[in-house]
Design an enzyme around this catalytic site. Sequence first.
Site, PDB file in Angstrom:
ATOM      1  N   HIS A  18       0.889  -1.310  -0.036  1.00 10.37           N
ATOM      2  CA  HIS A  18       0.069  -0.085   0.046  1.00 10.37           C
ATOM      3  C   HIS A  18       0.949   1.322  -0.151  1.00 10.37           C
ATOM      4  O   HIS A  18       0.661   2.099  -0.860  1.00 10.37           O
ATOM      5  CB  HIS A  18      -0.848  -0.026   1.049  1.00 10.37           C
ATOM      6  CG  HIS A  18      -1.896  -0.889   1.285  1.00 10.37           C
ATOM      7  ND1 HIS A  18      -2.184  -1.740   2.396  1.00 10.37           N
ATOM      8  CD2 HIS A  18      -2.774  -1.556   0.304  1.00 10.37           C
ATOM      9  CE1 HIS A  18      -3.012  -2.796   2.216  1.00 10.37           C
ATOM     10  NE2 HIS A  18      -3.561  -2.850   0.979  1.00 10.37           N
ATOM     11  N   SER A 129      -2.812  -8.013   2.847  1.00 10.78           N
ATOM     12  CA  SER A 129      -3.384  -7.850   4.339  1.00 10.78           C
ATOM     13  C   SER A 129      -3.807  -9.086   4.854  1.00 10.78           C
ATOM     14  O   SER A 129      -3.603  -9.464   5.733  1.00 10.78           O
ATOM     15  CB  SER A 129      -4.533  -6.695   4.172  1.00 10.78           C
ATOM     16  OG  SER A 129      -3.876  -5.601   3.776  1.00 10.78           O
TER      17      SER A 129
HETATM   18  P1  ADP Z   1      -9.810  -3.733  -0.317  1.00 10.41           P
HETATM   19  O1  ADP Z   1     -10.557  -4.206   0.854  1.00 10.41           O
HETATM   20  O2  ADP Z   1     -10.634  -2.602  -0.898  1.00 10.41           O
HETATM   21  O3  ADP Z   1      -9.367  -4.674  -1.385  1.00 10.41           O
HETATM   22  P2  ADP Z   1      -7.000  -3.569   0.770  1.00 10.41           P
HETATM   23  O4  ADP Z   1      -6.542  -2.866   1.727  1.00 10.41           O
HETATM   24  O5  ADP Z   1      -6.961  -5.124   0.499  1.00 10.41           O
HETATM   25  O6  ADP Z   1      -8.686  -3.000   0.246  1.00 10.41           O
HETATM   26  O7  ADP Z   1      -6.246  -2.828  -0.666  1.00 10.41           O
HETATM   27  C1  ADP Z   1      -6.321  -1.739  -1.068  1.00 10.41           C
HETATM   28  C2  ADP Z   1      -5.716  -1.611  -2.498  1.00 10.41           C
HETATM   29  O8  ADP Z   1      -4.325  -1.492  -2.675  1.00 10.41           O
HETATM   30  C3  ADP Z   1      -6.244  -2.334  -3.487  1.00 10.41           C
HETATM   31  O9  ADP Z   1      -6.195  -1.441  -4.772  1.00 10.41           O
HETATM   32  C4  ADP Z   1      -5.420  -3.438  -3.628  1.00 10.41           C
HETATM   33  O10 ADP Z   1      -5.369  -4.057  -5.118  1.00 10.41           O
HETATM   34  C5  ADP Z   1      -4.008  -2.573  -3.339  1.00 10.41           C
HETATM   35  N1  ADP Z   1      -3.008  -3.689  -2.965  1.00 10.41           N
HETATM   36  C6  ADP Z   1      -3.183  -4.378  -1.679  1.00 10.41           C
HETATM   37  N2  ADP Z   1      -1.799  -4.765  -1.704  1.00 10.41           N
HETATM   38  C7  ADP Z   1      -1.089  -4.485  -2.630  1.00 10.41           C
HETATM   39  C8  ADP Z   1       0.415  -4.834  -2.988  1.00 10.41           C
HETATM   40  N3  ADP Z   1       0.905  -5.587  -2.193  1.00 10.41           N
HETATM   41  N4  ADP Z   1       0.971  -4.003  -3.833  1.00 10.41           N
HETATM   42  C9  ADP Z   1       0.185  -3.162  -4.787  1.00 10.41           C
HETATM   43  N5  ADP Z   1      -1.252  -2.900  -4.362  1.00 10.41           N
HETATM   44  C10 ADP Z   1      -1.781  -3.764  -3.253  1.00 10.41           C
END
Ligand code: ADP
Length: 151
Positions: A18, A129
């Site tokens: 993130h 996550s």
């Molecule tokens: P949600 O519950 O909305 O999917 P997340 O907190 O899991 O929220 O993820 C938020 C954003 O960050 C999403 O666009 C997800 O694809 C992106 N994301 C999560 N992990 C990574 C990572 N390791 N690298 C790049 N983007 C990520």
Amino acid sequence: MKKVALFPGSFDPFTKGHADIVMRGLKLFDEVIIGIGTNSAKKRYFPLEMMTDKIRETFQDTNKVKIIAYDDLTANAVVTYGANFLLRGLRNTTDFEYENTISQVNRHLVNGLETVFLITSPELAPISSTIVRELHKYGAKVNEFLPYDLD
Ligand code: ADP
């Protein structure tokens, strides 16, 4: 016009993946608002207040990152917080399938709202996550996946 992106997510927890999207987003936008989507019916693993503090600590050296929490449609939060773009990260085709629909719905809800997708940096792609929560639950060390230290 000031370019402000809302980066929405659950961030339970906020990971290095993130943080990478935020830092790269700052090259494109004047300001990035990290929007922690909360759902009163869904219990978080890492408490909202603690996660907000950790994210604030991560970006303490820049005033171009803001952190907010919202319990609303993301499209409404965009309007409420004065953003004009959505920022999301793409790790793989599963992310793409999901994001594809959501971005179309959001553009329908807020006329002209564009979602900007950044492809994950390869070394951070495996970080999710969900995996961090699972490791943490069973006592494994997770700090290497996070841009801050969990106490
Ligand atoms: P949600 O519950 O909305 O999917 P997340 O907190 O899991 O929220 O993820 C938020 C954003 O960050 C999403 O666009 C997800 O694809 C992106 N994301 C999560 N992990 C990574 C990572 N390791 N690298 C790049 N983007 C990520």
